[in-house]
Design an enzyme around this catalytic site. Structure first.
Site, PDB file in Angstrom:
ATOM      1  N   GLU A  39      -4.996   2.887   6.377  1.00  0.00           N
ATOM      2  CA  GLU A  39      -4.731   2.823   4.937  1.00  0.00           C
ATOM      3  C   GLU A  39      -5.357   4.023   4.254  1.00  0.00           C
ATOM      4  O   GLU A  39      -4.851   4.515   3.244  1.00  0.00           O
ATOM      5  CB  GLU A  39      -5.325   1.519   4.370  1.00  0.00           C
ATOM      6  CG  GLU A  39      -5.086   1.303   2.902  1.00  0.00           C
ATOM      7  CD  GLU A  39      -5.614  -0.037   2.438  1.00  0.00           C
ATOM      8  OE1 GLU A  39      -6.064  -0.108   1.266  1.00  0.00           O
ATOM      9  OE2 GLU A  39      -5.580  -1.029   3.189  1.00  0.00           O
TER      10      GLU A  39
ATOM     11  N   ARG B 267       0.833  -1.209   0.000  1.00  0.00           N
ATOM     12  CA  ARG B 267       0.000   0.000   0.000  1.00  0.00           C
ATOM     13  C   ARG B 267       0.868   1.260   0.000  1.00  0.00           C
ATOM     14  O   ARG B 267       0.505   2.287   0.571  1.00  0.00           O
ATOM     15  CB  ARG B 267      -0.964   0.010   1.196  1.00  0.00           C
ATOM     16  CG  ARG B 267      -1.874  -1.198   1.275  1.00  0.00           C
ATOM     17  CD  ARG B 267      -2.820  -1.302   0.091  1.00  0.00           C
ATOM     18  NE  ARG B 267      -3.581  -2.541   0.152  1.00  0.00           N
ATOM     19  CZ  ARG B 267      -3.219  -3.677  -0.436  1.00  0.00           C
ATOM     20  NH1 ARG B 267      -2.099  -3.746  -1.141  1.00  0.00           N
ATOM     21  NH2 ARG B 267      -3.954  -4.763  -0.332  1.00  0.00           N
TER      22      ARG B 267
ATOM     23  N   SER C 278     -11.300  -1.162   3.165  1.00  0.00           N
ATOM     24  CA  SER C 278     -10.446  -1.428   4.331  1.00  0.00           C
ATOM     25  C   SER C 278      -9.872  -0.125   4.865  1.00  0.00           C
ATOM     26  O   SER C 278      -9.175   0.590   4.136  1.00  0.00           O
ATOM     27  CB  SER C 278      -9.306  -2.374   3.942  1.00  0.00           C
ATOM     28  OG  SER C 278      -9.817  -3.614   3.517  1.00  0.00           O
TER      29      SER C 278
END
Length: 337
Positions: free
Chosen positions: A333, A162, A237
């Site tokens: 995230e 990520r 998420s």
């Protein structure tokens, strides 16, 4: 191009947070993007893609430039591979479905991820054992300060979990306008080993899955666990799965032997953040209009009128509780604005 004043961003972020932009403009071509950057050279600017990976906690006191470049094409191909270019404003899932319809392989495990193509390299998005970096060839990006175009090839992007150069060294310096992917035309590398894909295929009596079968399995799994942002505000998420040292993992695993984990190297272990959050007692909890989804503890949701700050406060409570219980830090995230 029309610049709008005091513009509501509620429909431009998947959390459905009510926040205002001081000014707002949508651009539909590189020339429009160049023009708006040139004419507002000294103004504060905020680049907005699909709004799927951000949490707005305040109004944006800047010119919000919405990247709405559309189109996709085949650049070249040989017997085994095809190079597909997509403009940044294309919806990611629509691109994935289009590649599957053409029998182009490589993106099927990332079906139904919300957002637009232009932001996929920024996050190095991924799901079910695949990431953007696996098929990413290059992207064209405009320098915000100079309006010069630059091509970033895969090795330029410093892809990590990520992570990319666009979140770190080059943060806020470029606007991605298009992305090129190299996909397979035959001998597809079907990946069903991660998560519940195999179970979903077995449930449907599929022994030799096609690209479409894998995509359908991923869609079914995601729909069973993740709410549709159009029906319940969320950003997918909210947290990254933490990666901890093997030594640290062995200590916490001794106390919690049931803890699921994935060994990713000789020194590092990945632990599912969703499991940590669920064990900390947050799954399905609601705090006013902010909450944690009942089917997936990784997903924070807006039940209607939550503010970004209220959702952020819930996320901080989760982080603190998980740290106290397991000694493991979980990182957001989602980009908090």
């Amino acid at each position: 191009m029309q610049i709008k004043e005091n513009f509501s961003l509620k429909k431009y972020n998947t959390f459905g947070i009510e926040a205002k932009a001081k000014q707002f403009v949508a651009v539909h071509s590189q020339n429009e993007l160049k023009s708006i950057l040139e004419t507002h050279k000294n103004d504060a600017k905020f680049i907005l893609g699909g709004g799927s990976n951000m949490l707005l906690t305040q109004d944006i006191n800047a010119l919000v430039i919405h990247i709405d470049l559309r189109g996709k094409r085949i650049l070249k191909e040989d017997e085994d591979s095809v190079w597909v270019e997509s403009q940044a404003g294309e919806e990611w899932h629509e691109l994935v479905l289009w590649t599957i319809d053409q029998n182009f392989g490589g993106l099927e495990n990332m079906s139904l991820i919300p957002g637009n193509v232009g932001t996929t390299p920024v996050q190095n998005i991924g799901a079910y054992g695949t990431e953007i970096k696996d098929t990413f060839v290059s992207c064209d990006a405009m320098n915000i300060a100079t309006q010069e175009m630059k091509t970033f090839i895969n090795s330029d992007c410093n892809f990590g979990y990520r992570e990319s150069i666009f979140k770190n060294e080059a943060k806020d310096q470029y606007v991605i306008s298009s992305v090129v992917f190299k996909l397979t035309k035959r001998n597809h590398k079907i990946n069903t080993s991660y998560g519940d894909i195999t179970k979903e295929l077995e449930k449907n009596n599929i022994v030799t899955p096609s690209l479409k079968d894998v995509s359908n399995a991923v869609i079914a799994i995601r729909q069973s666990k993740l709410p549709d942002p159009k029906e319940l505000g969320n950003s997918g998420s909210f947290f990254k799965n933490p990666i901890i040292s093997k030594e640290a993992f062995e200590k916490v695993h001794a106390l919690h032997p049931e803890m699921p984990h994935y060994v990713i190297s000789k020194t590092d272990v990945k632990v599912p953040a969703g499991w940590l959050i669920e064990q900390a007692g947050f799954k399905g909890k609601r705090f006013g209009d902010a909450g944690i989804h009942k089917n997936q503890a990784l997903v924070l949701v807006n039940y209607g009128n939550a503010t970004g700050q209220e959702i952020l406060n819930v996320s901080k409570d989760i982080q603190e509780t998980v740290l106290n219980k397991f000694g493991i830090e979980i990182e957001a995230e989602v980009n908090v604005i």
